[in-house]
Design a protein around this motif. Structure first.
Motif, PDB file in Angstrom:
ATOM      1  N   LEU A  49       0.829  -1.210   0.000  1.00 28.97           N
ATOM      2  CA  LEU A  49       0.000   0.000   0.000  1.00 28.97           C
ATOM      3  C   LEU A  49       0.862   1.257   0.000  1.00 28.97           C
ATOM      4  CD1 LEU A  49      -2.788  -1.015   2.542  1.00 28.97           C
ATOM      5  CD2 LEU A  49      -3.149  -0.324   0.175  1.00 28.97           C
ATOM      6  N   GLN A  79       2.483   1.746  -3.463  1.00 26.89           N
ATOM      7  CA  GLN A  79       1.519   2.171  -4.478  1.00 26.89           C
ATOM      8  C   GLN A  79       1.055   3.605  -4.233  1.00 26.89           C
ATOM      9  OE1 GLN A  79       1.001   0.317  -7.160  1.00 26.89           O
ATOM     10  NE2 GLN A  79       2.471  -1.076  -6.211  1.00 26.89           N
ATOM     11  N   GLN A  80       0.902   3.978  -2.983  1.00 25.73           N
ATOM     12  CA  GLN A  80       0.541   5.367  -2.682  1.00 25.73           C
ATOM     13  C   GLN A  80       1.662   6.305  -3.075  1.00 25.73           C
ATOM     14  OE1 GLN A  80       2.085   7.012   0.212  1.00 25.73           O
ATOM     15  NE2 GLN A  80       1.082   8.936  -0.300  1.00 25.73           N
ATOM     16  N   PHE A 111      -3.330   4.779  -7.241  1.00 28.88           N
ATOM     17  CA  PHE A 111      -4.412   4.662  -6.273  1.00 28.88           C
ATOM     18  C   PHE A 111      -5.407   3.567  -6.631  1.00 28.88           C
ATOM     19  CE2 PHE A 111      -2.837   8.921  -5.394  1.00 28.88           C
ATOM     20  CZ  PHE A 111      -2.754   8.891  -4.009  1.00 28.88           C
ATOM     21  N   VAL A 140      -4.119   0.850  -4.720  1.00 25.00           N
ATOM     22  CA  VAL A 140      -4.376   1.076  -3.290  1.00 25.00           C
ATOM     23  C   VAL A 140      -5.788   0.619  -2.930  1.00 25.00           C
ATOM     24  CG1 VAL A 140      -4.637   2.827  -1.499  1.00 25.00           C
ATOM     25  CG2 VAL A 140      -2.716   2.957  -3.097  1.00 25.00           C
TER      26      VAL A 140
END
Length: 355
Positions: free
Chosen positions: A279, A282-283, A288, A291
């Protein structure tokens, strides 16, 4: 017509229950779709499809094709272009990048598993999920190994109640993450402090919940056994523990969900790992859609775990059919629908032993 849907303390018929169960998932999806696909609902930004005449200089000449800009920036750039008599910029209403459309998240469900990690040494998504699952497993197992026996003892003997519950009741108000720094100092940066946070987050609640469940055992069972001459040890092993097992199992299902809620916080302690590391990455790369997909995966894994426990619960305690299984309810509702009015009787019969 609709008043029958809101009768106080009266169950809805099986068909209405099934409709509402399905709608509980569909309504949030519909709301998400409306916000994502209807250009006149929110959409505070503009996605530039044509930057117009880029040779015209101005305060907003940084606007480029594919860029997401505020509406006032888009309008100001077009004013600059119009004043110069140049080709205007074009764009479509768009939402912020942190709110992807449902189809993008659905696609991310597949691509997140097939896309290679963006950095050497990063784990694949399935490896991250497996690592998170192990953190939950060990944290909850250690908590159950200590919390369940202690909770039963507290619910059975007043000695243990007075000796432990005041302190447990004091500790349980402390958020588990506050022990993270101390756990890292003592246990290092790997998985041990993460497991410790899961343990702390569930253990103290578990002791109180199990103790309360133990106290709810029918007192007449204990009186009958005492009349027959059962010893204190026999009361505990032959009456108390067997008598609370179904409810104890239900408590474990609830507390397992509790453990999942601590996962992300626990995996941020020390060295980031598991699904939380995914997470975070990816953030960081502003993916997103991945996410959202990962967050939904956590929910689905938690729900699947609960349903698996419910499945085993139905076989371990067949006299207790209050499992809370979604699939059980759907099957009952469908069976009732197929059999007509007699189905309601079957439904009532199937639920009668559970309530």
């Amino acid at each position: 017509m609709f008043s029958s849907w809101f009768t106080v303390r009266k169950e809805l018929n099986p068909r209405r229950k099934l409709i509402l169960t399905i709608m509980s998932f569909i309504l949030p999806l519909v709301a998400w779709s409306i916000v994502s696909y209807c250009p006149y609902v929110w959409h505070p930004l503009v996605e530039i499809t044509n930057a117009g005449d880029t040779s015209v200089k101005g305060d907003y000449d940084y606007v480029a094709k594919g860029q997401l800009v505020e509406k006032d920036v888009f309008e100001s750039r077009n004013k600059e272009l119009a004043a110069a008599g140049a080709t205007l910029a074009q764009g479509d209403p768009a939402n912020p990048i942190y709110l992807p459309a449902p189809h993008k998240v659905a696609r991310a469900f597949y691509t997140a598993f097939t896309a290679e990690p963006q950095r050497r040494g990063d784990k694949w998504l399935h490896e991250s999920l497996w690592h998170s699952f192990k953190i939950i497993f060990w944290g909850f197992l250690y908590s159950a190994l200590l919390g369940v026996p202690l909770g039963i003892m507290c619910g059975t003997y007043d000695f243990f109640t007075r000796l432990t519950e005041p302190f447990v009741d004091f500790i349980r108000y402390m958020p588990a993450p506050v022990f993270g720094a101390l756990a890292v100092a003592i246990l290092g940066l790997k998985d041990a402090p993460k497991i410790t946070v899961i343990f702390i987050g569930t253990f103290f609640q578990m002791v109180l919940i199990v103790a309360n469940t133990t106290r709810q055992l029918d007192g007449s069972l204990l009186e009958a056994a005492q009349t027959l001459g059962a010893s204190s040890r026999q009361l505990l092993t032959k009456i108390v523990i067997p008598g609370i097992l179904p409810r104890l199992y239900a408590d474990m299902r609830i507390l397992m969900g509790w453990a999942w809620t601590y996962l992300v916080v626990a995996e941020l302690i020390g060295e980031k790992s598991g699904i939380t590391s995914f997470l975070y990455q990816q953030q960081r790369y502003r993916n997103f859609d991945n996410v959202y997909a990962a967050i939904i995966m956590i929910g689905l894994i938690g729900l699947l775990t609960d349903q698996v426990m419910a499945f085993f619960g139905r076989h371990l305690f067949p006299w207790e059919s209050e499992t809370g299984s979604i699939w059980k309810k759907v099957q009952i509702n469908l069976r009732a629908e197929n059999t007509g009015p007699s189905g309601n009787a079957g439904y009532a019969s199937s639920c009668g032993g559970t309530r």
